[in-house]
Design a protein around this motif. Structure first.
Motif, PDB file in Angstrom:
ATOM      1  N   ALA A  50      -8.583  57.207  89.022  1.00  0.00           N
ATOM      2  CA  ALA A  50      -8.268  57.740  88.076  1.00  0.00           C
ATOM      3  C   ALA A  50      -7.418  58.222  87.170  1.00  0.00           C
ATOM      4  O   ALA A  50      -7.149  58.185  85.905  1.00  0.00           O
ATOM      5  N   GLY A  51      -6.808  58.603  88.081  1.00  0.00           N
ATOM      6  CA  GLY A  51      -5.443  59.311  87.173  1.00  0.00           C
ATOM      7  C   GLY A  51      -4.875  57.891  86.395  1.00  0.00           C
ATOM      8  O   GLY A  51      -4.102  58.123  85.340  1.00  0.00           O
ATOM      9  N   LEU A  52      -5.019  56.721  86.488  1.00  0.00           N
ATOM     10  CA  LEU A  52      -4.369  55.299  85.842  1.00  0.00           C
ATOM     11  C   LEU A  52      -4.937  55.601  84.439  1.00  0.00           C
ATOM     12  O   LEU A  52      -4.612  55.447  83.174  1.00  0.00           O
ATOM     13  N   LEU A  53      -6.437  55.675  84.708  1.00  0.00           N
ATOM     14  CA  LEU A  53      -7.378  55.229  83.790  1.00  0.00           C
ATOM     15  C   LEU A  53      -7.074  56.757  82.491  1.00  0.00           C
ATOM     16  O   LEU A  53      -6.936  56.195  81.665  1.00  0.00           O
ATOM     17  N   ALA A  90     -15.160  49.205  96.734  1.00  0.00           N
ATOM     18  CA  ALA A  90     -15.195  50.716  96.447  1.00  0.00           C
ATOM     19  C   ALA A  90     -15.212  51.159  95.056  1.00  0.00           C
ATOM     20  O   ALA A  90     -13.560  50.502  94.694  1.00  0.00           O
ATOM     21  N   ASP A  91     -15.113  52.229  94.063  1.00  0.00           N
ATOM     22  CA  ASP A  91     -14.628  52.028  92.676  1.00  0.00           C
ATOM     23  C   ASP A  91     -14.988  51.474  91.955  1.00  0.00           C
ATOM     24  O   ASP A  91     -13.906  51.205  90.804  1.00  0.00           O
ATOM     25  N   ALA A  92     -16.237  50.388  91.983  1.00  0.00           N
ATOM     26  CA  ALA A  92     -16.106  49.663  91.334  1.00  0.00           C
ATOM     27  C   ALA A  92     -15.675  50.110  89.260  1.00  0.00           C
ATOM     28  O   ALA A  92     -15.910  49.070  88.788  1.00  0.00           O
ATOM     29  N   ASP A  93     -17.137  50.726  89.257  1.00  0.00           N
ATOM     30  CA  ASP A  93     -17.147  51.551  87.664  1.00  0.00           C
ATOM     31  C   ASP A  93     -15.208  52.078  87.140  1.00  0.00           C
ATOM     32  O   ASP A  93     -14.867  51.201  86.166  1.00  0.00           O
ATOM     33  N   LEU A  94     -14.350  52.316  88.408  1.00  0.00           N
ATOM     34  CA  LEU A  94     -12.800  52.526  87.914  1.00  0.00           C
ATOM     35  C   LEU A  94     -12.455  51.078  87.872  1.00  0.00           C
ATOM     36  O   LEU A  94     -11.393  50.925  86.664  1.00  0.00           O
TER      37      LEU A  94
END
Length: 160
Positions: A50-53, A90-94
């Motif tokens: 999330a931070g990288l995005l 895990a976290d496929a959306d991000l």
């Protein structure tokens, strides 16, 4: 063309399942930007992604990046740089959003490097790690959020 430098860190409290992230970005033109955010019921890996995005949100496509992250976060981000044969479920959306932001699904692929940073000294990596810890605590008390890091605080970061 000089690469935009990005220091990113995540934090996670496994007992309460809250986490935080923070980044400091120094553009090739000398502009400095920082943001921090957090959430409840999350993982450290999700916070690193999330931070990288968040750091990539307003960067022009194709702009080169030099990313520095603490070892646990760098291991998560490395799966984006060199995807494994079996991608993490895990976290496929991000991961999908990051693949698009990094240009993996478009012709204008963004070039980027990843290095492990030591958050122990007075560096931008330490600054980002401290803000990630603060963001994790804030998320525990108030839930999901994203805030800009004040410019006077960014002006004090050593090593930019």
């Amino acid at each position: 063309m000089a690469a935009t430098r990005l220091w990113i860190a995540a934090a996670h409290d496994p007992a309460h399942r809250n986490g935080g992230w923070a980044f400091v970005r120094a553009g090739a033109g000398g502009e400095t930007l920082g943001r921090a955010g957090g959430d409840r019921r999350t993982t450290r890996a999700r916070m690193a992604l999330a931070g990288l995005l968040a750091a990539l949100e307003d960067l022009p496509p194709g702009e080169a990046l030099a990313v520095v992250a603490p070892r646990p976060d760098a291991l998560v981000l490395h799966t984006l740089l060199k995807p494994p044969a079996e991608p993490p479920a895990a976290d496929a959306d991000l991961r999908a959003a990051l693949a698009k932001a990094l240009g993996a699904t478009t012709p204008a692929t963004r070039t980027w490097t990843l290095a492990v940073g030591d958050p122990a000294g007075p560096t931008p990596a330490a600054f980002a790690a401290a803000w990630a810890d603060l963001a994790s605590d804030k998320a525990k008390a108030g839930g999901a959020f994203v805030h800009s890091i004040p410019r006077p605080n960014l002006a004090k970061v050593q090593g930019l």
